[in-house]
Design a protein around this motif. Sequence first.
Motif, PDB file in Angstrom:
ATOM      1  N   LEU A 192     -36.209  12.624  -0.022  1.00 40.85           N
ATOM      2  CA  LEU A 192     -36.999  13.581   0.755  1.00 40.85           C
ATOM      3  C   LEU A 192     -37.789  12.861   1.840  1.00 40.85           C
ATOM      4  O   LEU A 192     -37.830  13.296   2.986  1.00 40.85           O
ATOM      5  CB  LEU A 192     -37.937  14.359  -0.171  1.00 40.85           C
ATOM      6  CG  LEU A 192     -38.833  15.374   0.522  1.00 40.85           C
ATOM      7  CD1 LEU A 192     -37.986  16.419   1.237  1.00 40.85           C
ATOM      8  CD2 LEU A 192     -39.759  16.047  -0.484  1.00 40.85           C
ATOM      9  N   THR A 193     -38.406  11.745   1.466  1.00 44.17           N
ATOM     10  CA  THR A 193     -39.180  11.000   2.462  1.00 44.17           C
ATOM     11  C   THR A 193     -38.289  10.581   3.627  1.00 44.17           C
ATOM     12  O   THR A 193     -38.651  10.722   4.793  1.00 44.17           O
ATOM     13  CB  THR A 193     -39.793   9.729   1.833  1.00 44.17           C
ATOM     14  OG1 THR A 193     -40.226  10.031   0.520  1.00 44.17           O
ATOM     15  CG2 THR A 193     -40.950   9.226   2.671  1.00 44.17           C
ATOM     16  N   GLN A 239     -37.360  13.590   5.751  1.00 47.00           N
ATOM     17  CA  GLN A 239     -38.464  14.037   6.603  1.00 47.00           C
ATOM     18  C   GLN A 239     -38.667  13.108   7.782  1.00 47.00           C
ATOM     19  O   GLN A 239     -39.013  13.546   8.887  1.00 47.00           O
ATOM     20  CB  GLN A 239     -39.748  14.169   5.770  1.00 47.00           C
ATOM     21  CG  GLN A 239     -39.688  15.384   4.871  1.00 47.00           C
ATOM     22  CD  GLN A 239     -40.770  15.388   3.807  1.00 47.00           C
ATOM     23  OE1 GLN A 239     -41.298  14.342   3.431  1.00 47.00           O
ATOM     24  NE2 GLN A 239     -41.107  16.570   3.317  1.00 47.00           N
ATOM     25  N   LYS A 296     -36.132  14.060  10.316  1.00 43.46           N
ATOM     26  CA  LYS A 296     -36.477  15.339  10.944  1.00 43.46           C
ATOM     27  C   LYS A 296     -37.587  15.133  11.962  1.00 43.46           C
ATOM     28  O   LYS A 296     -37.564  15.730  13.037  1.00 43.46           O
ATOM     29  CB  LYS A 296     -36.935  16.331   9.861  1.00 43.46           C
ATOM     30  CG  LYS A 296     -37.170  17.735  10.374  1.00 43.46           C
ATOM     31  CD  LYS A 296     -35.857  18.455  10.631  1.00 43.46           C
ATOM     32  CE  LYS A 296     -36.094  19.896  11.045  1.00 43.46           C
ATOM     33  NZ  LYS A 296     -34.867  20.602  11.372  1.00 43.46           N
ATOM     34  N   ALA A 297     -38.527  14.279  11.623  1.00 36.76           N
ATOM     35  CA  ALA A 297     -39.640  14.031  12.536  1.00 36.76           C
ATOM     36  C   ALA A 297     -39.153  13.411  13.835  1.00 36.76           C
ATOM     37  O   ALA A 297     -39.756  13.595  14.892  1.00 36.76           O
ATOM     38  CB  ALA A 297     -40.677  13.119  11.867  1.00 36.76           C
ATOM     39  N   ALA A 311     -38.108  21.824   0.156  1.00 33.05           N
ATOM     40  CA  ALA A 311     -38.563  20.807   1.101  1.00 33.05           C
ATOM     41  C   ALA A 311     -37.373  20.174   1.812  1.00 33.05           C
ATOM     42  O   ALA A 311     -37.413  19.915   3.015  1.00 33.05           O
ATOM     43  CB  ALA A 311     -39.374  19.739   0.360  1.00 33.05           C
ATOM     44  N   GLN A 348     -35.995  22.343   4.497  1.00 30.31           N
ATOM     45  CA  GLN A 348     -36.763  22.364   5.738  1.00 30.31           C
ATOM     46  C   GLN A 348     -36.369  21.230   6.674  1.00 30.31           C
ATOM     47  O   GLN A 348     -36.691  21.273   7.859  1.00 30.31           O
ATOM     48  CB  GLN A 348     -38.262  22.299   5.426  1.00 30.31           C
ATOM     49  CG  GLN A 348     -38.738  23.608   4.821  1.00 30.31           C
ATOM     50  CD  GLN A 348     -40.207  23.561   4.477  1.00 30.31           C
ATOM     51  OE1 GLN A 348     -40.983  22.929   5.182  1.00 30.31           O
ATOM     52  NE2 GLN A 348     -40.569  24.240   3.396  1.00 30.31           N
ATOM     53  N   THR A 349     -35.669  20.216   6.148  1.00 30.44           N
ATOM     54  CA  THR A 349     -35.223  19.149   7.048  1.00 30.44           C
ATOM     55  C   THR A 349     -33.796  19.388   7.534  1.00 30.44           C
ATOM     56  O   THR A 349     -33.225  18.559   8.236  1.00 30.44           O
ATOM     57  CB  THR A 349     -35.249  17.767   6.333  1.00 30.44           C
ATOM     58  OG1 THR A 349     -34.211  17.731   5.360  1.00 30.44           O
ATOM     59  CG2 THR A 349     -36.579  17.512   5.675  1.00 30.44           C
TER      60      THR A 349
END
Lengths: 302, 293, 419
Positions: free
Chosen positions: C168-169, C172, C175-176, C234, C237-238
């Motif tokens: 997940l990290t 994300q 995605k960022a 979560a 969302q990415t």
Amino acid sequence: MNTTGRVRPRFSWLSDHWLSRLFISPTLAILLFIAIYPLIWSLSASFTDRTMLSKPGEVENVAFDNYTELLNDDRAWERFVVTARIVIPSVLIELVLGFGVAMLLNRKFGGRGLIMTIILIPMMLSPVVVALFWRFMMQGDGIINYYIQALGGQPILWLSSPGVIPWSVVLVDVWMWTPFMMLIALAGLSAVPKYLYEAAEVDRASAWFRFRHITLPIVTPLLLIGIIFRTMDAYKMIDIIFVLVGDRGGAGRAAQTAGLYVYDTAFKNFNTGEGSAYGYIMLVVIIALANLLIRQLNKAKG
Amino acid sequence: MRIAKQAGFYVLLGVVLIFFTFPLYWIVASSFKDRSDVISATPKLIPFIEFTPTTNNYRDIFFRAEATTGTGSTVTASADISAFRDRLLNSILITGASTLLAVFFGTLAAYAVSRFNIPLENDFMFFVLSTRMLPPIVVLIPVFVLFSDLGLRDSYFGLILLYTSFNLPFVVWIMKGFFDEIPSEYEEAAMIDGYSRFQAIYKIVIPEAIPAMAATAVFSIIVSWNEFVLANFLNRDSASTVPPYLNSIIGVGAVEWGRLAAAAVVFVLPVVIFTFLVRNHLLRGVTFGAVRR
Amino acid sequence: MKILSRKIGLLAVLVALLGLTLAPVGAQDTQLSIIWFAWPPCDLLDTITDDYPDAEVTVTCVPIDQWFDQIFLDFAAQGGADLPILDSQFMGAAVAGEHVVNLTEWMNENLPMDDYVPAALTAYGEVPTGSGDLYAVPMMTDTRMLVYRTDLFEAKSFEPPTSWSELLTQAQAFKADGGNGFATHWNPGGDLVATTWNHILWSFGGELWDPETYQVEGILNTEAGVRAIEMSNALWQTAPTGAGSFGFDEVVGAMCNGSTAMVEIWYGFGGAFTSTDSCEYADRIGFAVVPGEDEHFISLGGMGISLSKYSANPEAALGLIQWLQSDEVQLRWAAEGGFPGRISILESDEFQNAAAYTPSFSEAFQLVKDFWNLPEYNALLGIQQEYLNLAITGDLGAQEALDMIAAEQQELLDEAYPE
């Protein structure tokens, strides 16, 4: 050539009476053969607890149990609401758009034969192929959203938002079947005699008057027949939805129509008895609807 | 004012055309692309500028169907070779026969109901309509069983019969609706002049009804041509048609877009050609105009 | 008119006769048939069985959405292929309808049972679960794999994640940066979303049900379940826009068109990522084992081959199965794109070197777990699919969704098994 004024049929033993029977028989025979057996089979199956796993001898009669269970199931009723939410807008838009395009094509201009053929192509394609490509184009970051965003808009969740999904199905259905209504409208427009238009022009009638009092009355019966058939077909349609959003009608089962529900019950849950019962309930609904439309048709024919 | 109307007309036509043809263009373009070009993140629309067109897809469906296994080695899908060609011929035969039968019998029946006094006429018409109401999924099992028992599976005859029955309702209803619009005075006048009923039909009514017959023919062809559910379950081993094959190209998940597009284009071509050939019949505006109610 | 219709009738009869004569004529050899769904492994099976010396084998590859319909229609007509290959979830129905033969004894006598991955034997063929009765021989094993962009990982000095939290990290982070982090097939159709989530649930220490007591409520809708949904949400969302409706094709597309850094899908799709003709980014793609969290489980896929009760040549059919399971054929199967169920074959060089994704497979397959194998499979699945999809896309609360799934599944099970 006979000039005595009496009608003499070529084969004197083929009176109109026999001719009418002759003309009807092949149609009647074929339809009886193909239609009756499945109708009866499904009806009797709907009164049993038959499943696809049942062995002969194991199938029990449950009378109206399947029906009462379904009629008491909120979910089952909801399927009809979903069906209406997809069928009604589809048919209405197809009617207006199809008739409109037919009117556009009704005047002579160069290449109209080619254009008409091209506009008919969506209807000619295999529904599965059509749905697949639309699904591809409707992806979150697919072509349609790409151009929407290029024009400054927000991407639309065509296939993943329960609110939008039914409209996506409508869109694909409209794309595919508007040509059908157009074809029917063209056939209807061909029945309007030109001299009526000419007479109206001599009387300096407006375009609206011509449309309302000449075109419409003659084309309406055929359009209504188109509506009846289109409604019946859209009502049964499952392959487009299947491919677009999955076999359960997509997120929140937003497009799980009655037809899809039958598929799920009969083929995925293997419950032939219940599936047949639901199929018959569907049949009753569409018969009622068809009757309504036919009454409209008879009124329109005056 | 005239010019504005003309312009408006063309604009409208243009918008309609774009709506219907853009997806068609996309499909045709895809048929000339490698898969990676089809699924690329930015849509590639213009050939030679945005992607290099290839004819591999067309070659694959006609001459060779290869599947790439996970290890990258290719195996020829032996069931698929020449399958498309054979199925195309089957489709033509089955669709052609069932359309001819449906239009022929259906027009006759419609004429009879429109002109003659048939007992229980409305019931007959409703019965005809009702045969089209049951969802195919529900009738699949009984038809499967019926055809198995009668030995009609995997046969041309079985599917031709089935498709004829699918198309009859539409033909009957449309043609009856059409015949109802044409006053019977024409035939009666002709028969008073000495024509027989047959001659009257042949010389007067049929020419009049051509647009409607052409429309029903086109539609019947489309229905039979693309019918999938029953063709797939009934004619699996022989006399098989194209639609189930189209499905098999879809594969599992990783769709062979290029090949699918090519197969779809090739498959729709005969229908397009037929329609184009009869386009003037479909578009015929006016009929004859002398006598009227 | 009559003459014309008579001519047409005659023509139709002639055509029918033609159609009948074109039907395949029986050969002298024994005829055996297999039915599977259309994907490259089916074509591979077709090619391999061409070499079977003792019979003429026909392999029919049906499009996947008719796979079960066709097999069960054939069962209903008491005919069909000698050796159907059924998805493990439909074994329950097949056994309940008495359409397939109990192979336990035959397998114990004729196959190297110790060499099979135990989970494969039980998941593909044991009905009911825990009974020891086997109705299928593992034909094609499958499980989930993590597919990732080697170049993007290198740029961030990432290694393939060893836990969902780490995944997940990383997602994300991607995605960022403006790309997409992770995607999988969250579609509510078929078994798509369930097979992406079940192993997350299991890895978080949760369970779908208690197979002893047929209890769902209180077992599924616990804290582990909620955490698992939150993780999936979560991750969603990415993902690219509209990933809630992703099916297999969209997942493959998301990786191959370069828009997403990581995807999770079945090993069976490995071939879709290897060639740059069909996958633009194929030269920058790596494969890894799907991570665990508190525990480590990965959803089981794959299927076994069964013997139909209605086969005309059961002995010959069993002989074919034995040949297919022989070392020689299994090694060939492994080398050319099939996935074996035998440990020795999984560890063989042929399999390990077959493709870029095979080395991680044998490790992943040791961690597999499957869900319920009952005739009510589809109904239970439908309930889970609907609410799970809504919860993962954020349209429904996690606890609420789990409670609804548990309640409805419990109702269903209680009605079907009142005990």
